[in-house]
Scaffold this active site. Sequence first.
Site, PDB file in Angstrom:
ATOM      1  N   ASP A  33       9.119   3.280  -0.269  1.00 36.35           N
ATOM      2  CA  ASP A  33       8.002   3.697   0.891  1.00 36.35           C
ATOM      3  C   ASP A  33       8.387   3.393   2.238  1.00 36.35           C
ATOM      4  O   ASP A  33       8.023   2.325   2.546  1.00 36.35           O
ATOM      5  CB  ASP A  33       6.830   3.215   0.414  1.00 36.35           C
ATOM      6  N   TYR A  38       0.953  -1.269   0.067  1.00 39.38           N
ATOM      7  CA  TYR A  38      -0.071  -0.090   0.165  1.00 39.38           C
ATOM      8  C   TYR A  38       0.856   1.331  -0.116  1.00 39.38           C
ATOM      9  O   TYR A  38       1.930   1.417   0.924  1.00 39.38           O
ATOM     10  CB  TYR A  38      -0.906  -0.088   1.299  1.00 39.38           C
ATOM     11  N   LYS A  95       3.901  10.196   8.723  1.00 41.81           N
ATOM     12  CA  LYS A  95       3.732  11.091  10.182  1.00 41.81           C
ATOM     13  C   LYS A  95       4.873  10.648  11.215  1.00 41.81           C
ATOM     14  O   LYS A  95       4.899  11.561  12.280  1.00 41.81           O
ATOM     15  CB  LYS A  95       2.141  10.464  10.588  1.00 41.81           C
TER      16      LYS A  95
END
Length: 427
Positions: free
Chosen positions: A237, A142, A265
């Site tokens: 990622d 994802y 984050k």
Amino acid sequence: MTNSEKLFERGCRVLPGGVNSPVRAFRAVGGTPRFIVKGLGSHILDADGLEYIDYVGSWGPMILGHSHPDILKAVYDRMVCGLSFGAPTGLEVEMAEKMVSMLPGVEMVRMVNSGTEAVMSAVRLARGATGRDKIIKFEGCYHGHSDAMLVGAGSGALTQGEPDSKGVTKGAAQDTLMAQYNDLASVERLLEANDGAVAAVIVEPVAANMGVVPPEDGFLQGLRTLCDRHGALLIYDEVITGFRLAAGGAQEYFGVQADLVTYGKIIGGGMPVGAYAGSRALMEQVAPTGPVYQAGTLSGNPVAMAAGLAQLNIITDHPEIYTVMETSASYIANHLRASAEKHGIAMQVNQIGSLLCPYFTETPVNCYAAAKKSDTKRYAAYFNGMLKRGIYLAPSQFEAMFVSSVHTQNDLACTVQAAEETLSEMA
């Protein structure tokens, strides 16, 4: 009716599914989502006053636990000076300097507002830098919800991508090709079939959105070699693994560098933020120094920068936290395996660093196809048994458990005891 049930009922009237992100709705595990009012250290408190040992940790960034006093102080000290300016602040420079000092191969950083935005921007940069259109991603990995990344597999290994969500056009998805994680041959076939057309291969160095699937020996180095051979960029990622596997992220942990790296984050101590980073030659192709456009009013928000800088400073001052987290995660993983074996329950437990995931399957899990063999109904029973005993896990089989540096020995003992009791009930 509990307070969480009341809030969920109200939420369903004004929020799609009663939540602002799908997995929070508990649809994969049943029951009512818990509405959280407070977090302190490794614990969270819900709207009914029930306390849980937290292994979600805002999906990864809470390496130092909730409400760390140094991070709260940094936020407050910055907050009273103003929340947002849409103009540069010194904290953006400090944060970028800090990241460059910590991350292998990184010379420049661009701040954004989320991991999704970071990936979207890195993919655009890869296309702009190479003059190519196609991207290779891996089934089950994802990378946020930008259109080009919401792609499922086509009818064969070499087919073009098909949209995995309504609202995503075939045009947006047609240049995204699908490979199999831990399968270098599938990547090589795509690169050869699309020779000179692939801008980048994007990968989660540890696939943490199909549970937790570490790369097999040689997989990341093989990707590096294939990308170099075919003139494609390699994008990591690291929204999950960045600063969690090691201070330098997966690049440091595995010793294999990417061309571009994306973060979420975790660089804001949990506040909304993201970034993409790479060499000076690549990053200077981003506006205003180059032709690849990307912008954002809240990019480099001073409050988020203050929180993230405080967290990164603590991490670099206390490198021992990585040993602490890995030891804690190994303790849980080993006890889960032993308990499942004791009760005759088919379970695989994958663990790397502070990430782990139990799968209810007899088959070792090294790719998305293997992960999908897991019995999700058994996971739902496990989740609810643990929740009843005060352990807050991800409400989905295909998410990670995140261990923080502040989970105590008592937390760990309570967790493995809860697992023992839950698995005993399930046997």
